[in-house]
Write a protein that holds these residues in place. Structure first.
Motif, PDB file in Angstrom:
ATOM      1  N   THR A   1      17.289 -42.502  70.750  1.00 28.90           N
ATOM      2  CA  THR A   1      18.751 -42.457  70.728  1.00 28.90           C
ATOM      3  C   THR A   1      19.247 -43.086  69.437  1.00 28.90           C
ATOM      4  O   THR A   1      18.855 -44.210  69.100  1.00 28.90           O
ATOM      5  CB  THR A   1      19.360 -43.216  71.923  1.00 28.90           C
ATOM      6  N   ASP A   2      20.103 -42.365  68.731  1.00 30.79           N
ATOM      7  CA  ASP A   2      20.783 -42.889  67.545  1.00 30.79           C
ATOM      8  C   ASP A   2      22.185 -43.276  67.983  1.00 30.79           C
ATOM      9  O   ASP A   2      23.067 -42.430  68.139  1.00 30.79           O
ATOM     10  CB  ASP A   2      20.803 -41.829  66.443  1.00 30.79           C
ATOM     11  N   LEU A   3      22.391 -44.565  68.205  1.00 38.78           N
ATOM     12  CA  LEU A   3      23.597 -45.068  68.852  1.00 38.78           C
ATOM     13  C   LEU A   3      24.670 -45.344  67.792  1.00 38.78           C
ATOM     14  O   LEU A   3      24.540 -46.253  66.989  1.00 38.78           O
ATOM     15  CB  LEU A   3      23.247 -46.346  69.611  1.00 38.78           C
ATOM     16  N   GLY A   4      25.720 -44.532  67.815  1.00 34.49           N
ATOM     17  CA  GLY A   4      26.717 -44.591  66.754  1.00 34.49           C
ATOM     18  C   GLY A   4      26.199 -43.864  65.531  1.00 34.49           C
ATOM     19  O   GLY A   4      26.154 -44.402  64.431  1.00 34.49           O
ATOM     20  N   CYS A   5      25.856 -42.604  65.721  1.00 38.33           N
ATOM     21  CA  CYS A   5      25.148 -41.829  64.691  1.00 38.33           C
ATOM     22  C   CYS A   5      26.030 -41.463  63.510  1.00 38.33           C
ATOM     23  O   CYS A   5      25.522 -41.089  62.445  1.00 38.33           O
ATOM     24  CB  CYS A   5      24.548 -40.575  65.303  1.00 38.33           C
ATOM     25  N   GLY A   6      27.359 -41.535  63.670  1.00 39.40           N
ATOM     26  CA  GLY A   6      28.241 -41.186  62.567  1.00 39.40           C
ATOM     27  C   GLY A   6      28.005 -39.777  62.073  1.00 39.40           C
ATOM     28  O   GLY A   6      27.836 -38.837  62.855  1.00 39.40           O
ATOM     29  N   SER A   7      27.962 -39.621  60.766  1.00 38.88           N
ATOM     30  CA  SER A   7      27.836 -38.295  60.160  1.00 38.88           C
ATOM     31  C   SER A   7      26.401 -37.810  60.085  1.00 38.88           C
ATOM     32  O   SER A   7      26.124 -36.795  59.444  1.00 38.88           O
ATOM     33  CB  SER A   7      28.450 -38.302  58.756  1.00 38.88           C
ATOM     34  N   GLY A   8      25.483 -38.523  60.730  1.00 34.86           N
ATOM     35  CA  GLY A   8      24.088 -38.072  60.783  1.00 34.86           C
ATOM     36  C   GLY A   8      23.213 -38.599  59.668  1.00 34.86           C
ATOM     37  O   GLY A   8      22.055 -38.189  59.549  1.00 34.86           O
ATOM     38  N   LEU A   9      23.725 -39.535  58.857  1.00 40.19           N
ATOM     39  CA  LEU A   9      22.905 -40.084  57.768  1.00 40.19           C
ATOM     40  C   LEU A   9      21.673 -40.792  58.299  1.00 40.19           C
ATOM     41  O   LEU A   9      20.608 -40.767  57.667  1.00 40.19           O
ATOM     42  CB  LEU A   9      23.735 -41.058  56.922  1.00 40.19           C
TER      43      LEU A   9
ATOM     44  N   GLU B   1      13.175 -36.932  60.350  1.00 38.32           N
ATOM     45  CA  GLU B   1      12.165 -36.774  59.298  1.00 38.32           C
ATOM     46  C   GLU B   1      10.923 -37.599  59.589  1.00 38.32           C
ATOM     47  O   GLU B   1       9.800 -37.138  59.390  1.00 38.32           O
ATOM     48  CB  GLU B   1      12.759 -37.192  57.947  1.00 38.32           C
ATOM     49  N   ARG B   2      11.109 -38.817  60.097  1.00 36.61           N
ATOM     50  CA  ARG B   2       9.939 -39.654  60.372  1.00 36.61           C
ATOM     51  C   ARG B   2       9.226 -39.218  61.645  1.00 36.61           C
ATOM     52  O   ARG B   2       7.995 -39.282  61.724  1.00 36.61           O
ATOM     53  CB  ARG B   2      10.348 -41.122  60.480  1.00 36.61           C
ATOM     54  N   TRP B   3       9.994 -38.793  62.667  1.00 32.74           N
ATOM     55  CA  TRP B   3       9.401 -38.402  63.946  1.00 32.74           C
ATOM     56  C   TRP B   3       9.865 -36.986  64.298  1.00 32.74           C
ATOM     57  O   TRP B   3      10.716 -36.781  65.170  1.00 32.74           O
ATOM     58  CB  TRP B   3       9.809 -39.388  65.036  1.00 32.74           C
ATOM     59  N   PRO B   4       9.331 -35.968  63.623  1.00 33.05           N
ATOM     60  CA  PRO B   4       9.829 -34.594  63.803  1.00 33.05           C
ATOM     61  C   PRO B   4       9.608 -34.017  65.192  1.00 33.05           C
ATOM     62  O   PRO B   4      10.290 -33.056  65.577  1.00 33.05           O
ATOM     63  CB  PRO B   4       9.048 -33.807  62.740  1.00 33.05           C
ATOM     64  N   ASP B   5       8.680 -34.570  65.962  1.00 33.90           N
ATOM     65  CA  ASP B   5       8.417 -34.037  67.304  1.00 33.90           C
ATOM     66  C   ASP B   5       9.200 -34.747  68.391  1.00 33.90           C
ATOM     67  O   ASP B   5       9.110 -34.373  69.571  1.00 33.90           O
ATOM     68  CB  ASP B   5       6.913 -34.136  67.611  1.00 33.90           C
ATOM     69  N   ALA B   6       9.956 -35.758  68.031  1.00 40.33           N
ATOM     70  CA  ALA B   6      10.702 -36.523  69.028  1.00 40.33           C
ATOM     71  C   ALA B   6      11.985 -35.801  69.428  1.00 40.33           C
ATOM     72  O   ALA B   6      12.546 -35.013  68.651  1.00 40.33           O
ATOM     73  CB  ALA B   6      11.036 -37.909  68.480  1.00 40.33           C
ATOM     74  N   ALA B   7      12.440 -36.075  70.645  1.00 39.56           N
ATOM     75  CA  ALA B   7      13.758 -35.620  71.096  1.00 39.56           C
ATOM     76  C   ALA B   7      14.772 -36.670  70.666  1.00 39.56           C
ATOM     77  O   ALA B   7      14.828 -37.767  71.233  1.00 39.56           O
ATOM     78  CB  ALA B   7      13.768 -35.443  72.604  1.00 39.56           C
ATOM     79  N   VAL B   8      15.554 -36.343  69.640  1.00 37.75           N
ATOM     80  CA  VAL B   8      16.502 -37.297  69.065  1.00 37.75           C
ATOM     81  C   VAL B   8      17.914 -36.918  69.504  1.00 37.75           C
ATOM     82  O   VAL B   8      18.345 -35.780  69.313  1.00 37.75           O
ATOM     83  CB  VAL B   8      16.417 -37.317  67.530  1.00 37.75           C
ATOM     84  N   THR B   9      18.624 -37.885  70.074  1.00 35.40           N
ATOM     85  CA  THR B   9      20.006 -37.675  70.503  1.00 35.40           C
ATOM     86  C   THR B   9      20.920 -38.649  69.766  1.00 35.40           C
ATOM     87  O   THR B   9      20.708 -39.868  69.820  1.00 35.40           O
ATOM     88  CB  THR B   9      20.170 -37.892  72.021  1.00 35.40           C
ATOM     89  N   GLY B  10      21.908 -38.115  69.074  1.00 26.45           N
ATOM     90  CA  GLY B  10      22.905 -38.938  68.411  1.00 26.45           C
ATOM     91  C   GLY B  10      24.159 -39.039  69.261  1.00 26.45           C
ATOM     92  O   GLY B  10      24.632 -38.033  69.802  1.00 26.45           O
ATOM     93  N   ILE B  11      24.670 -40.255  69.404  1.00 28.48           N
ATOM     94  CA  ILE B  11      25.867 -40.490  70.214  1.00 28.48           C
ATOM     95  C   ILE B  11      26.941 -41.110  69.337  1.00 28.48           C
ATOM     96  O   ILE B  11      26.680 -42.076  68.607  1.00 28.48           O
ATOM     97  CB  ILE B  11      25.561 -41.419  71.403  1.00 28.48           C
ATOM     98  N   ASP B  12      28.145 -40.568  69.400  1.00 26.16           N
ATOM     99  CA  ASP B  12      29.253 -41.107  68.631  1.00 26.16           C
ATOM    100  C   ASP B  12      30.554 -40.715  69.316  1.00 26.16           C
ATOM    101  O   ASP B  12      30.617 -39.714  70.043  1.00 26.16           O
ATOM    102  CB  ASP B  12      29.237 -40.587  67.190  1.00 26.16           C
ATOM    103  N   LYS B  13      31.589 -41.506  69.050  1.00 25.89           N
ATOM    104  CA  LYS B  13      32.893 -41.259  69.651  1.00 25.89           C
ATOM    105  C   LYS B  13      33.710 -40.255  68.863  1.00 25.89           C
ATOM    106  O   LYS B  13      34.625 -39.611  69.393  1.00 25.89           O
ATOM    107  CB  LYS B  13      33.639 -42.599  69.721  1.00 25.89           C
ATOM    108  N   SER B  14      33.400 -40.098  67.572  1.00 23.65           N
ATOM    109  CA  SER B  14      34.232 -39.310  66.668  1.00 23.65           C
ATOM    110  C   SER B  14      33.845 -37.837  66.644  1.00 23.65           C
ATOM    111  O   SER B  14      32.727 -37.489  66.264  1.00 23.65           O
ATOM    112  CB  SER B  14      34.115 -39.876  65.242  1.00 23.65           C
ATOM    113  N   PRO B  15      34.761 -36.926  66.992  1.00 26.74           N
ATOM    114  CA  PRO B  15      34.459 -35.496  66.893  1.00 26.74           C
ATOM    115  C   PRO B  15      34.138 -35.062  65.465  1.00 26.74           C
ATOM    116  O   PRO B  15      33.251 -34.230  65.249  1.00 26.74           O
ATOM    117  CB  PRO B  15      35.735 -34.823  67.406  1.00 26.74           C
TER     118      PRO B  15
END
Length: 266
Positions: free
Chosen positions: A44-52, A59-73
């Motif tokens: 989980t990328d908590l407060g992922c923002g613009s995806g930076l 890139e480091r874990w290409p096989d992982a299920a990565v979920t970004g969470i943010d409040k901003s549309p």
């Protein structure tokens, strides 16, 4: 669809994408392998923002299920463009509760906006699988001139009428010992450190641009549109006194950042 006036501005935030991303690069590099395996499967990328930060994780874990969470549309729309292989979810990270234990919870420049860090850090550690990693980076800037000047400007008669009711959940960071004590009942291998970045910018106006999408945003949002230029000009004038020009006309924006990495105890 038009961006709501109080939404974060992803394009503005990305004006300094390379420099903003450096702390996330450093945090990712410091994350140790999981016990018994080399790669986390659920991140989980908590407060992922613009995806930076999200793009670094994929890139480091290409096989992982990565979920970004943010409040901003607006931030989430930009993140989805930048990292199409990740999943994104609109939610307030203050309400985060994992639907299943996560092997890595990554929070880059997001948790400093939330209150009550003693409870927060214990709660986040409890969302990890046994042996999972919590990795956090937070700007430690409230005592820096860049942020002290925001508060001082808000008290000036020209702006106080509009900003006197400005309230922020942002608090001073805890001491390193407080973070350690919040995590120690749940985690081991706790690492804490602070790095002072000195970002090379073209001038005082760039310091305004840097914070217009972050620390200055609550102030600018509350001001009538016609008064924002005057507030920005006075901020630039004040900034110039605290951040002098280098020999070639640049300025150095000092930005302390506090890092935490902890592994959930098995």
């Amino acid at each position: 669809m038009a961006r709501p006036i109080n939404d974060w501005n992803a394009r503005q935030y990305d004006d300094f994408a390379e420099q903003r991303q450096q702390a996330a690069i450093d945090l990712v590099a410091a994350i140790p392998p999981l016990r018994g395996t080399t790669e986390p499967a659920k991140i989980t990328d908590l407060g992922c923002g613009s995806g930076l930060s999200t793009c670094l994780l994929t890139e480091r874990w290409p096989d992982a299920a990565v979920t970004g969470i943010d409040k901003s549309p607006d931030m989430l729309a930009r993140a989805a463009e930048r990292v199409p292989q990740a999943k994104f979810q609109q939610d307030d990270i203050a309400n985060f509760k994992a639907t299943q234990p996560q092997e890595l919870i990554f929070a880059n420049a997001s948790l400093h906006w939330l209150p009550d860090h003693r409870k927060l850090f214990t709660h986040l550690a409890q969302q990890l699988s046994f042996g999972g990693i919590l990795a956090v980076q937070m700007p430690n800037t409230l005592s820096e001139p860049s942020h002290q000047l925001m508060s001082e400007l808000a008290l000036r008669p020209a702006f106080a009428e509009h900003l006197s009711n400005l309230k922020s959940d942002r608090e001073d960071l805890l001491t390193p010992m407080d973070y350690y004590d919040a995590l120690a009942p749940v985690c081991d291998e706790i690492k804490l450190w602070e790095t002072h970045y000195h970002h090379v910018l073209d001038g005082s106006k760039d310091i305004l641009r840097w914070f217009a999408s972050t620390g200055l945003k609550p102030y600018l949002d509350m001001l009538p549109e016609g008064e924002r230029p005057d507030f920005e000009k006075q901020y630039i004038d004040a900034i110039a006194l605290h951040y002098p020009s280098t020999s070639d006309g640049k300025v150095l924006l000092r930005l302390p950042r506090f890092f935490v990495i902890a592994r959930r105890r098995a």
